[in-house]
Structures are given as structure tokens and as C-alpha cells.
Design an enzyme around this catalytic site. Structure first.
Site, PDB file in Angstrom:
ATOM      1  N   GLN A  91     -10.497 109.553 -50.918  1.00 54.96           N
ATOM      2  CA  GLN A  91      -9.033 109.274 -51.259  1.00 54.96           C
ATOM      3  C   GLN A  91      -8.470 108.991 -49.858  1.00 54.96           C
ATOM      4  OE1 GLN A  91      -7.429 111.628 -54.958  1.00 54.96           O
ATOM      5  NE2 GLN A  91      -9.076 112.809 -53.846  1.00 54.96           N
ATOM      6  N   HIS A 109      -8.498 104.628 -51.700  1.00 56.82           N
ATOM      7  CA  HIS A 109      -7.283 104.226 -51.593  1.00 56.82           C
ATOM      8  C   HIS A 109      -6.907 103.490 -50.171  1.00 56.82           C
ATOM      9  CE1 HIS A 109      -5.942 108.089 -54.308  1.00 56.82           C
ATOM     10  NE2 HIS A 109      -6.422 106.996 -54.888  1.00 56.82           N
ATOM     11  N   CYS A 117      -3.174  91.022 -45.222  1.00 51.47           N
ATOM     12  CA  CYS A 117      -2.097  90.076 -45.345  1.00 51.47           C
ATOM     13  C   CYS A 117      -1.609  89.812 -46.753  1.00 51.47           C
ATOM     14  CB  CYS A 117      -2.380  88.790 -44.498  1.00 51.47           C
ATOM     15  SG  CYS A 117      -1.267  87.647 -44.434  1.00 51.47           S
ATOM     16  N   CYS A 136      -0.123  87.711 -38.837  1.00 49.38           N
ATOM     17  CA  CYS A 136      -1.440  87.774 -39.125  1.00 49.38           C
ATOM     18  C   CYS A 136      -2.404  87.071 -38.415  1.00 49.38           C
ATOM     19  CB  CYS A 136      -1.637  87.301 -40.676  1.00 49.38           C
ATOM     20  SG  CYS A 136      -3.176  87.082 -41.328  1.00 49.38           S
ATOM     21  N   THR A 176      -9.245 118.364 -52.861  1.00 50.52           N
ATOM     22  CA  THR A 176      -8.354 117.591 -53.525  1.00 50.52           C
ATOM     23  C   THR A 176      -7.839 118.296 -54.624  1.00 50.52           C
ATOM     24  OG1 THR A 176      -8.116 115.104 -54.822  1.00 50.52           O
ATOM     25  CG2 THR A 176     -10.364 116.445 -54.946  1.00 50.52           C
ATOM     26  N   SER A 177      -6.493 117.710 -54.835  1.00 48.44           N
ATOM     27  CA  SER A 177      -5.724 118.779 -55.775  1.00 48.44           C
ATOM     28  C   SER A 177      -6.076 118.408 -57.252  1.00 48.44           C
ATOM     29  CB  SER A 177      -4.126 118.499 -55.547  1.00 48.44           C
ATOM     30  OG  SER A 177      -3.828 117.154 -55.441  1.00 48.44           O
ATOM     31  N   ASN A 201     -12.762 124.069 -52.799  1.00 45.43           N
ATOM     32  CA  ASN A 201     -11.412 123.892 -52.375  1.00 45.43           C
ATOM     33  C   ASN A 201     -10.841 125.212 -51.789  1.00 45.43           C
ATOM     34  OD1 ASN A 201      -9.627 121.552 -52.767  1.00 45.43           O
ATOM     35  ND2 ASN A 201      -8.259 122.723 -54.024  1.00 45.43           N
ATOM     36  N   GLU A 203      -8.049 126.506 -52.889  1.00 41.46           N
ATOM     37  CA  GLU A 203      -7.650 127.166 -54.149  1.00 41.46           C
ATOM     38  C   GLU A 203      -7.914 126.315 -55.231  1.00 41.46           C
ATOM     39  OE1 GLU A 203      -3.451 127.146 -52.786  1.00 41.46           O
ATOM     40  OE2 GLU A 203      -3.453 124.906 -53.207  1.00 41.46           O
ATOM     41  N   ALA A 219     -12.653 124.107 -46.129  1.00 40.33           N
ATOM     42  CA  ALA A 219     -13.778 122.965 -46.181  1.00 40.33           C
ATOM     43  C   ALA A 219     -14.771 123.402 -44.939  1.00 40.33           C
ATOM     44  CB  ALA A 219     -13.139 121.720 -46.185  1.00 40.33           C
TER      45      ALA A 219
HETATM   46  P1  OAD Z   1      -3.477 116.969 -51.802  1.00 37.95           P
HETATM   47  O1  OAD Z   1      -2.286 117.062 -50.783  1.00 37.95           O
HETATM   48  O2  OAD Z   1      -2.686 116.476 -53.317  1.00 37.95           O
HETATM   49  O3  OAD Z   1      -4.095 118.121 -52.165  1.00 37.95           O
HETATM   50  C1  OAD Z   1      -4.989 118.668 -51.057  1.00 37.95           C
HETATM   51  C2  OAD Z   1      -5.914 119.794 -51.779  1.00 37.95           C
HETATM   52  O4  OAD Z   1      -6.541 120.362 -50.695  1.00 37.95           O
HETATM   53  C3  OAD Z   1      -5.124 120.951 -52.247  1.00 37.95           C
HETATM   54  O5  OAD Z   1      -5.847 121.388 -53.378  1.00 37.95           O
HETATM   55  C4  OAD Z   1      -5.398 122.033 -50.968  1.00 37.95           C
HETATM   56  O6  OAD Z   1      -5.595 123.368 -51.731  1.00 37.95           O
HETATM   57  C5  OAD Z   1      -6.572 121.481 -50.636  1.00 37.95           C
HETATM   58  N1  OAD Z   1      -6.965 122.035 -48.956  1.00 37.95           N
HETATM   59  C6  OAD Z   1      -5.701 122.409 -48.210  1.00 37.95           C
HETATM   60  N2  OAD Z   1      -6.381 122.697 -47.035  1.00 37.95           N
HETATM   61  C7  OAD Z   1      -7.927 122.869 -47.344  1.00 37.95           C
HETATM   62  C8  OAD Z   1      -8.700 123.227 -46.603  1.00 37.95           C
HETATM   63  N3  OAD Z   1      -8.562 123.538 -45.364  1.00 37.95           N
HETATM   64  N4  OAD Z   1     -10.169 123.262 -47.041  1.00 37.95           N
HETATM   65  C9  OAD Z   1     -10.212 122.982 -48.181  1.00 37.95           C
HETATM   66  N5  OAD Z   1      -9.236 122.381 -49.155  1.00 37.95           N
HETATM   67  C10 OAD Z   1      -8.041 122.601 -48.378  1.00 37.95           C
HETATM   68  O7  OAD Z   1      -4.224 115.859 -51.334  1.00 37.95           O
HETATM   69  P2  OAD Z   1      -5.204 114.716 -52.275  1.00 37.95           P
HETATM   70  O8  OAD Z   1      -5.729 115.517 -53.382  1.00 37.95           O
HETATM   71  O9  OAD Z   1      -6.073 114.074 -51.141  1.00 37.95           O
HETATM   72  O10 OAD Z   1      -2.832 108.880 -52.602  1.00 37.95           O
HETATM   73  O11 OAD Z   1      -4.152 113.684 -52.859  1.00 37.95           O
HETATM   74  C11 OAD Z   1      -4.516 112.582 -53.704  1.00 37.95           C
HETATM   75  C12 OAD Z   1      -3.756 111.313 -53.346  1.00 37.95           C
HETATM   76  O12 OAD Z   1      -2.573 111.673 -53.558  1.00 37.95           O
HETATM   77  C13 OAD Z   1      -3.874 110.880 -52.071  1.00 37.95           C
HETATM   78  O13 OAD Z   1      -5.214 110.013 -51.794  1.00 37.95           O
HETATM   79  C14 OAD Z   1      -2.550 110.118 -51.751  1.00 37.95           C
HETATM   80  C15 OAD Z   1      -1.561 111.319 -52.591  1.00 37.95           C
HETATM   81  O14 OAD Z   1      -0.420 110.694 -53.093  1.00 37.95           O
HETATM   82  C16 OAD Z   1      -2.075 107.736 -52.197  1.00 37.95           C
HETATM   83  O15 OAD Z   1      -1.389 107.571 -51.224  1.00 37.95           O
HETATM   84  C17 OAD Z   1      -2.341 106.672 -53.120  1.00 37.95           C
END
Ligand code: OAD
Length: 236
Positions: A91, A109, A117, A136, A176-177, A201, A203, A219
Site C-alpha cells: 500500500q 495505492h 496526466c 506533461c 498495516t493497521s 506488526n 501491535e 518489522a
Molecule cells: P497506518 O498508519 O494506518 O498503520 C501502520 C501500522 O504499522 C500500524 O498498525 C502500526 O502499529 C504498524 N507499525 C508502526 N511501526 C511499525 C514497525 N516499526 N514495525 C511494524 N509495524 C509497525 O498505515 P497503513 O496501514 O499502511 O492510503 O495505511 C493504509 C492506507 O491508509 C495507506 O496506504 C494510505 C492511508 O490512508 C492512501 O493514502 C490511499
């Protein structure tokens, strides 16, 4: 780790956190500093393109100053050495998987280093700023936007991702959250196909209970250890 043959990996902002890239939903993260409606929707771009272009210019510069960490590097090793099928879906819009050595990364994403463009719909590799509304290179119109999938838009290559989820035997979600669909629903697709599901993750994520197994920690430590496990079990 059993001897898996077809792995799908989904990564999120957490895998790049230890490289110094802000995550979205942490305290003080990007979505506390900026309103999603303003910087990550087509409507926000139409209202105030300068704000949106400046936001992504800042993120592109932060990405360029960051380095891949041991988690990115371990996934590149897995790509090189795993004898089965592997699909890495991210993502993330940064290029740290590629700079860590991964050659085949699916950016669902979009990518900070790509400009789209709005006039001729061509994509161009982009490393500089966009705030000055550059033309462009293909059609010369000043309609470039960051090639980022905003809220309300369809993520890229969903057909290919769902096909891989339907046939994988292991699905791994890293950093990812689980707050944003459709990516948050991949674990259920993989489970329905009979795959083992694992979360790595810091947490428990929002969808943590949907996984068969959860390993918690940074990670940079968890991913290299997991890759080592997989490669030590992988048969020819
Ligand atoms: P989030 O910020 O929602 O979540 C990040 C996750 O990473 C959380 O669950 C943290 O606990 C975990 N985390 C933080 N540090 C870490 C580490 N050192 N090791 C392991 N885990 C760790 O980010 P995403 O889930 O990527 O989309 O968010 C998903 C989408 O929401 C993104 O692609 C973006 C956003 O809105 C768009 O912009 C379209």
C-alpha cells in the site's frame, strides 16, 4: 513454518517506519497533521491543487532521503531465494522495497515517483516537485497530478491481486493497521481460499483476530526472522 508454495505479502506504512517515513494513523502521524479530505481525495485536489501537490512533494523528498531497512532487504532476499510463487503487494507509495532489492512490487495505492496526466492519462516517472504545475512531457498540458490512489478511487491491479489471493497457501500482512479497504479484506479472501494467515506488526491491528497467527514487534526484527524461517523450510 510449513513448506508453503504460493505466498502473498501485503505491506503497509509500518514496514517503512524504521526508515523514518511517517505512518498515517500513529499519534502525530500524517492523518493527525493533515485532513484526508484535503490532501487525499479528488475533491480536495480540485479545491486546492497547491496544497495537495505540496503535500506529496514533501513526502517525495522525505522518501528520497530515507534508506531501506532490514525488513525491505529481507523481502528482497525472499524474492530471490524462494522457490515457489511470491506476490509482494504494497500500500506504500515510497520506493523502499525497490531500493531494498525487490524487483517485482505491486503498488496498489500508486507511487510518489510517478506523475499521472489528468488530460492525456499517460504516466511519467517523476522525481522533482509538482507544485509549480509543470507541463506533461507527453501532451504539454498542465494537468499533472501525483499518481496516487486517493480515497474514492479504485486501487491498482485488483484483478491480479484477487487471483493470487484465491490460490495462495500463505498470506502475510506486514506493518498495516487494517483500516483501509480493500487491502484490509485480503486476509478474509486468503482464509476463504484455505491459506494460512500471519500478521507481523508492532501491535495488534484492527483486523488482528482475523489472522491465524500474529507476531508482534518491529518489522526490522520480525521480517528477517520470518524470511529465514520460510527459506529454511522451503523445498525445491
Ligand atoms: P497506518 O498508519 O494506518 O498503520 C501502520 C501500522 O504499522 C500500524 O498498525 C502500526 O502499529 C504498524 N507499525 C508502526 N511501526 C511499525 C514497525 N516499526 N514495525 C511494524 N509495524 C509497525 O498505515 P497503513 O496501514 O499502511 O492510503 O495505511 C493504509 C492506507 O491508509 C495507506 O496506504 C494510505 C492511508 O490512508 C492512501 O493514502 C490511499
Amino acid at each position: 513454518m510449513a513448506d508453503f508454495k504460493r505466498i502473498v505479502i501485503l505491506t503497509g506504512a509500518g514496514i517503512s517506519a524504521e526508515s523514518g517515513i511517517d505512518t498515517f494513523r500513529a499519534a502525530g502521524g500524517l492523518w493527525e497533521q493533515h485532513r484526508i479530505e484535503d490532501v487525499a481525495t479528488p475533491e480536495g485536489f480540485a479545491r486546492n491543487p497547491g496544497l495537495v501537490l505540496g503535500f506529496y512533494d514533501t513526502r517525495r523528498a522525505a522518501m528520497a532521503a530515507a534508506l531501506p531497512n532490514p525488513a525491505h532487504i529481507a523481502l528482497a532476499r525472499l524474492e530471490r531465494e524462494f522457490p515457489g510463487e511470491l506476490l509482494l503487494v504494497t500500500q506504500n507509495v515510497d520506493d523502499l522495497h525497490e531500493r531494498g532489492g525487490s524487483a517485482r512490487v505491486l503498488h496498489m495505492h500508486g507511487e510518489l515517483q510517478s506523475a499521472l496526466c489528468a488530460s492525456c492519462e499517460m504516466r511519467t516517472r517523476w522525481e522533482g516537485e509538482m507544485l509549480g504545475r509543470p507541463a506533461c512531457p507527453v501532451c504539454q498540458s498542465r494537468s499533472l497530478r501525483p499518481d496516487i490512489v486517493w480515497f474514492g478511487e479504485m486501487p491498482y491491479q485488483m484483478g491480479r491481486i484477487y487471483t493470487a489471493l484465491e490460490t495462495c497457501d500463505l498470506f502475510v500482512s506486514i506493518g498495516t493497521s487494517g483500516a483501509v479497504y480493500p487491502a484490509a479484506g485480503f486476509v478474509q479472501e486468503a482464509r476463504a481460499a484455505g491459506a494460512h494467515t500471519l500478521e507481523l506488526n508492532l501491535e495488534p491491528s484492527e483486523g488482528s483476530r482475523l489472522f491465524h497467527e500474529s507476531r508482534l514487534g518491529p518489522a526490522s526484527a520480525l521480517v528477517p526472522a520470518w524470511v529465514e524461517d520460510v527459506l529454511s523450510c522451503a523445498g525445491p
